[in-house]
Motif scaffolding. Structure first.
Motif, PDB file in Angstrom:
ATOM      1  N   ALA A 101       0.830  -1.193   0.000  1.00 51.60           N
ATOM      2  CA  ALA A 101       0.000   0.000   0.000  1.00 51.60           C
ATOM      3  C   ALA A 101       0.870   1.250   0.000  1.00 51.60           C
ATOM      4  CB  ALA A 101      -0.923  -0.010   1.217  1.00 51.60           C
ATOM      5  N   TYR A 102       0.276   2.353  -0.459  1.00 56.87           N
ATOM      6  CA  TYR A 102       1.017   3.617  -0.531  1.00 56.87           C
ATOM      7  C   TYR A 102       1.583   4.012   0.828  1.00 56.87           C
ATOM      8  CZ  TYR A 102      -0.248   4.868  -5.317  1.00 56.87           C
ATOM      9  OH  TYR A 102      -0.361   4.905  -6.683  1.00 56.87           O
ATOM     10  N   ILE A 103       0.777   3.876   1.882  1.00 54.88           N
ATOM     11  CA  ILE A 103       1.218   4.328   3.201  1.00 54.88           C
ATOM     12  C   ILE A 103       2.438   3.546   3.666  1.00 54.88           C
ATOM     13  CG2 ILE A 103      -0.368   2.785   4.420  1.00 54.88           C
ATOM     14  CD1 ILE A 103       0.662   6.358   5.475  1.00 54.88           C
ATOM     15  N   LEU A 104       2.466   2.236   3.389  1.00 58.13           N
ATOM     16  CA  LEU A 104       3.615   1.421   3.782  1.00 58.13           C
ATOM     17  C   LEU A 104       4.845   1.776   2.955  1.00 58.13           C
ATOM     18  CD1 LEU A 104       2.186  -2.177   4.381  1.00 58.13           C
ATOM     19  CD2 LEU A 104       3.075  -0.577   6.070  1.00 58.13           C
ATOM     20  N   ALA A 105       4.658   1.960   1.655  1.00 60.25           N
ATOM     21  CA  ALA A 105       5.783   2.296   0.787  1.00 60.25           C
ATOM     22  C   ALA A 105       6.388   3.640   1.182  1.00 60.25           C
ATOM     23  CB  ALA A 105       5.320   2.328  -0.666  1.00 60.25           C
ATOM     24  N   ILE A 106       5.526   4.604   1.495  1.00 59.65           N
ATOM     25  CA  ILE A 106       6.020   5.927   1.915  1.00 59.65           C
ATOM     26  C   ILE A 106       6.741   5.829   3.253  1.00 59.65           C
ATOM     27  CG2 ILE A 106       5.245   8.200   2.707  1.00 59.65           C
ATOM     28  CD1 ILE A 106       3.095   8.054   0.495  1.00 59.65           C
ATOM     29  N   LEU A 107       6.197   5.035   4.166  1.00 62.06           N
ATOM     30  CA  LEU A 107       6.846   4.851   5.466  1.00 62.06           C
ATOM     31  C   LEU A 107       8.215   4.199   5.299  1.00 62.06           C
ATOM     32  CD1 LEU A 107       6.693   5.026   8.542  1.00 62.06           C
ATOM     33  CD2 LEU A 107       5.519   2.803   8.539  1.00 62.06           C
ATOM     34  N   THR A 150      12.711 -10.053   1.135  1.00 64.29           N
ATOM     35  CA  THR A 150      12.805 -11.047   0.060  1.00 64.29           C
ATOM     36  C   THR A 150      11.743 -10.823  -1.006  1.00 64.29           C
ATOM     37  OG1 THR A 150      13.707 -12.683   1.597  1.00 64.29           O
ATOM     38  CG2 THR A 150      12.758 -13.501  -0.456  1.00 64.29           C
ATOM     39  N   GLU A 151      10.526 -10.583  -0.574  1.00 67.48           N
ATOM     40  CA  GLU A 151       9.414 -10.474  -1.510  1.00 67.48           C
ATOM     41  C   GLU A 151       9.417  -9.159  -2.290  1.00 67.48           C
ATOM     42  OE1 GLU A 151       5.966 -11.033   0.855  1.00 67.48           O
ATOM     43  OE2 GLU A 151       6.300 -13.191   1.181  1.00 67.48           O
ATOM     44  N   GLN A 152       9.945  -8.104  -1.679  1.00 67.77           N
ATOM     45  CA  GLN A 152       9.907  -6.783  -2.311  1.00 67.77           C
ATOM     46  C   GLN A 152      11.299  -6.368  -2.789  1.00 67.77           C
ATOM     47  OE1 GLN A 152       6.927  -5.667  -2.639  1.00 67.77           O
ATOM     48  NE2 GLN A 152       5.857  -6.913  -1.145  1.00 67.77           N
ATOM     49  N   ARG A 153      12.027  -7.275  -3.430  1.00 62.70           N
ATOM     50  CA  ARG A 153      13.392  -6.960  -3.884  1.00 62.70           C
ATOM     51  C   ARG A 153      13.402  -5.750  -4.811  1.00 62.70           C
ATOM     52  NH1 ARG A 153      13.713 -12.727  -4.593  1.00 62.70           N
ATOM     53  NH2 ARG A 153      15.114 -13.704  -3.083  1.00 62.70           N
ATOM     54  N   PHE A 154      12.419  -5.684  -5.695  1.00 64.70           N
ATOM     55  CA  PHE A 154      12.357  -4.572  -6.644  1.00 64.70           C
ATOM     56  C   PHE A 154      12.249  -3.246  -5.900  1.00 64.70           C
ATOM     57  CE2 PHE A 154      10.309  -1.626  -9.531  1.00 64.70           C
ATOM     58  CZ  PHE A 154      10.939  -1.871 -10.739  1.00 64.70           C
ATOM     59  N   PHE A 155      11.398  -3.188  -4.901  1.00 70.79           N
ATOM     60  CA  PHE A 155      11.212  -1.952  -4.132  1.00 70.79           C
ATOM     61  C   PHE A 155      12.472  -1.589  -3.355  1.00 70.79           C
ATOM     62  CE2 PHE A 155       9.395   0.084  -0.156  1.00 70.79           C
ATOM     63  CZ  PHE A 155       9.260   1.332  -0.744  1.00 70.79           C
ATOM     64  N   TYR A 156      13.087  -2.566  -2.714  1.00 71.29           N
ATOM     65  CA  TYR A 156      14.315  -2.293  -1.977  1.00 71.29           C
ATOM     66  C   TYR A 156      15.421  -1.825  -2.924  1.00 71.29           C
ATOM     67  CZ  TYR A 156      12.888  -3.888   2.659  1.00 71.29           C
ATOM     68  OH  TYR A 156      12.291  -3.987   3.889  1.00 71.29           O
ATOM     69  N   GLY A 157      15.430  -2.353  -4.141  1.00 71.22           N
ATOM     70  CA  GLY A 157      16.396  -1.882  -5.135  1.00 71.22           C
ATOM     71  C   GLY A 157      16.156  -0.428  -5.499  1.00 71.22           C
ATOM     72  N   LEU A 158      14.889  -0.048  -5.646  1.00 68.01           N
ATOM     73  CA  LEU A 158      14.562   1.353  -5.924  1.00 68.01           C
ATOM     74  C   LEU A 158      15.030   2.260  -4.786  1.00 68.01           C
ATOM     75  CD1 LEU A 158      10.961   1.311  -7.480  1.00 68.01           C
ATOM     76  CD2 LEU A 158      13.134   1.743  -8.634  1.00 68.01           C
ATOM     77  N   LEU A 159      14.896   1.794  -3.541  1.00 71.00           N
ATOM     78  CA  LEU A 159      15.326   2.597  -2.399  1.00 71.00           C
ATOM     79  C   LEU A 159      16.844   2.772  -2.404  1.00 71.00           C
ATOM     80  CD1 LEU A 159      13.066   1.273   0.515  1.00 71.00           C
ATOM     81  CD2 LEU A 159      12.715   3.248  -0.982  1.00 71.00           C
ATOM     82  N   LEU A 172       7.213   3.721  -6.543  1.00 72.19           N
ATOM     83  CA  LEU A 172       7.808   4.984  -6.990  1.00 72.19           C
ATOM     84  C   LEU A 172       7.585   6.088  -5.958  1.00 72.19           C
ATOM     85  CD1 LEU A 172       6.874   4.921 -10.791  1.00 72.19           C
ATOM     86  CD2 LEU A 172       9.124   4.540  -9.756  1.00 72.19           C
ATOM     87  N   ALA A 173       6.404   6.093  -5.346  1.00 73.86           N
ATOM     88  CA  ALA A 173       6.122   7.082  -4.300  1.00 73.86           C
ATOM     89  C   ALA A 173       7.087   6.903  -3.133  1.00 73.86           C
ATOM     90  CB  ALA A 173       4.672   6.944  -3.828  1.00 73.86           C
ATOM     91  N   GLY A 174       7.313   5.657  -2.722  1.00 73.52           N
ATOM     92  CA  GLY A 174       8.251   5.401  -1.643  1.00 73.52           C
ATOM     93  C   GLY A 174       9.660   5.830  -1.997  1.00 73.52           C
ATOM     94  N   ALA A 175      10.076   5.596  -3.254  1.00 71.02           N
ATOM     95  CA  ALA A 175      11.420   5.980  -3.688  1.00 71.02           C
ATOM     96  C   ALA A 175      11.587   7.503  -3.688  1.00 71.02           C
ATOM     97  CB  ALA A 175      11.700   5.420  -5.075  1.00 71.02           C
ATOM     98  N   ILE A 176      10.559   8.217  -4.119  1.00 72.71           N
ATOM     99  CA  ILE A 176      10.625   9.688  -4.120  1.00 72.71           C
ATOM    100  C   ILE A 176      10.738  10.218  -2.697  1.00 72.71           C
ATOM    101  CG2 ILE A 176       9.300  11.788  -4.608  1.00 72.71           C
ATOM    102  CD1 ILE A 176       8.170  10.292  -7.075  1.00 72.71           C
ATOM    103  N   VAL A 177       9.949   9.650  -1.785  1.00 70.11           N
ATOM    104  CA  VAL A 177      10.038  10.056  -0.374  1.00 70.11           C
ATOM    105  C   VAL A 177      11.428   9.754   0.171  1.00 70.11           C
ATOM    106  CG1 VAL A 177       9.182   9.542   1.948  1.00 70.11           C
ATOM    107  CG2 VAL A 177       7.572   9.846   0.065  1.00 70.11           C
ATOM    108  N   LEU A 212      11.325  -2.105  11.686  1.00 69.92           N
ATOM    109  CA  LEU A 212      10.062  -1.725  11.055  1.00 69.92           C
ATOM    110  C   LEU A 212       9.353  -2.955  10.484  1.00 69.92           C
ATOM    111  CD1 LEU A 212       8.256   0.688  10.264  1.00 69.92           C
ATOM    112  CD2 LEU A 212       9.529   0.819   8.119  1.00 69.92           C
ATOM    113  N   GLU A 213      10.125  -3.818   9.834  1.00 76.04           N
ATOM    114  CA  GLU A 213       9.531  -5.034   9.276  1.00 76.04           C
ATOM    115  C   GLU A 213       8.911  -5.896  10.373  1.00 76.04           C
ATOM    116  OE1 GLU A 213      12.801  -6.798   7.302  1.00 76.04           O
ATOM    117  OE2 GLU A 213      12.834  -5.340   5.663  1.00 76.04           O
ATOM    118  N   ARG A 214       9.600  -6.009  11.489  1.00 79.05           N
ATOM    119  CA  ARG A 214       9.097  -6.860  12.581  1.00 79.05           C
ATOM    120  C   ARG A 214       7.866  -6.245  13.240  1.00 79.05           C
ATOM    121  NH1 ARG A 214      11.872 -11.095  14.863  1.00 79.05           N
ATOM    122  NH2 ARG A 214      11.073 -11.862  16.875  1.00 79.05           N
ATOM    123  N   VAL A 215       7.889  -4.939  13.475  1.00 84.04           N
ATOM    124  CA  VAL A 215       6.761  -4.268  14.122  1.00 84.04           C
ATOM    125  C   VAL A 215       5.502  -4.355  13.263  1.00 84.04           C
ATOM    126  CG1 VAL A 215       5.875  -2.009  14.829  1.00 84.04           C
ATOM    127  CG2 VAL A 215       8.170  -2.709  15.509  1.00 84.04           C
TER     128      VAL A 215
END
Length: 277
Positions: free
Chosen positions: A2-8, A41-50, A230-235, A30-33
């Motif tokens: 979700a957007y809120i999680l990606a932005i966080l 592991t599942e969001q490799r693409f997103f972590y790469g963008l970060l 992309l929103a998370g990466a911009i933040v 953050l992942e544990r909480v």
């Protein structure tokens, strides 16, 4: 995601990877909480963008210095050029040599990253390394009177700082905190140590980001998630730029002890997290 999680995620990554408080530990917390322990592991693409977002933030912050380095290699100053101009060109060319030497331990970091992957699930490990990193930062505040810059820094100094960056892959150890502390220990100026630390981190973030994005593409990326990514990466870029500007101010004031106390508080929270989960 979700957007809120990606932005966080982008906000936390941008702040904690730049500030000397350990981005790896904060992302693991953050992942544990949030119950997202498989996100790495599942969001490799997103972590790469970060990772790419962090590199972009540093390149934007040091764009003038990077442009000067390119000019120093693109043309040789005329004999009649001012002596200070020629000296500045030599200094920037030597900085590139120091960065190349500092990147030699990168292979060690890649090997350590595989070995330490399982440690991200162990809060007591984060706590121990957060406490250790806080101690390193607290002790380094007493070594802010160095005078070395690119002209005085030696190749063994660069190699030691590169080794500090490699060790920082352990969860709880801050890349910024360790590399800057290593530079101060070797007698570097605080401002130069900070600049060298971030320029040294850019190749790692670029490489890690590209690899993770490729892995994510191979595993499959859900098109519907791309806008949130992309929103998370911009933040992340914006947060990193803010953190870097603030950190440069604190470095000029030689005021880093607050990060040591914060790291110790984060270590206590990690122990509490272990006890309740």
């Amino acid at each position: 995601m979700a957007y809120i999680l990606a932005i966080l995620w982008g906000l936390v990554q941008g702040l904690t990877e730049i500030l000397p408080v350990s981005g790896s530990a904060h992302m693991a917390i953050l992942e544990r909480v949030l119950g997202q322990t498989a996100a790495r592991t599942e969001q490799r693409f997103f972590y790469g963008l970060l990772d790419l977002a962090l590199a972009a933030a540093v390149l934007l912050a040091y764009r003038q210095e990077l442009a000067a380095i390119i000019r120093a290699f693109s043309h040789k100053p005329a004999r009649a050029a001012d002596r200070s101009v020629r000296q500045a060109g030599r200094e920037r060319r030597r900085l590139v040599l120091l960065l190349a030497v500092g990147l030699l331990p990168l292979l060690l970091e890649i090997l350590l990253q595989r070995w330490t992957a399982a440690l991200y699930t162990k809060p007591l490990v984060w706590a121990a390394f957060l406490a250790l990193g806080g101690l390193v930062r607290f002790l380094s505040t007493a070594r802010t009177g160095g005078e070395k810059d690119a002209r005085q820094m030696r190749l063994p100094d660069a190699l030691l700082i590169g080794a500090a960056q490699a060790v920082s892959v352990l969860p709880g150890l801050s890349r910024t905190g360790l590399t800057v502390a290593a530079g101060l220990y070797r007698g570097a100026k605080a401002e130069f140590s900070l600049e060298y630390s971030f320029l040294l981190a850019v190749p790692f973030w670029l490489g890690a980001g590209i690899i993770r994005i490729i892995q994510g593409c191979v595993a499959g990326v859900t098109a519907a998630r791309l806008p949130a990514y992309l929103a998370g990466a911009i933040v992340c870029v914006l947060a990193a730029r803010f953190a870097l500007a603030r950190l440069r101010q604190l470095t000029r004031k030689k005021s880093w002890s607050q990060f040591a106390f914060y790291s110790w508080a984060a270590a206590v929270f990690s122990i509490f997290l272990f006890l309740i989960t």
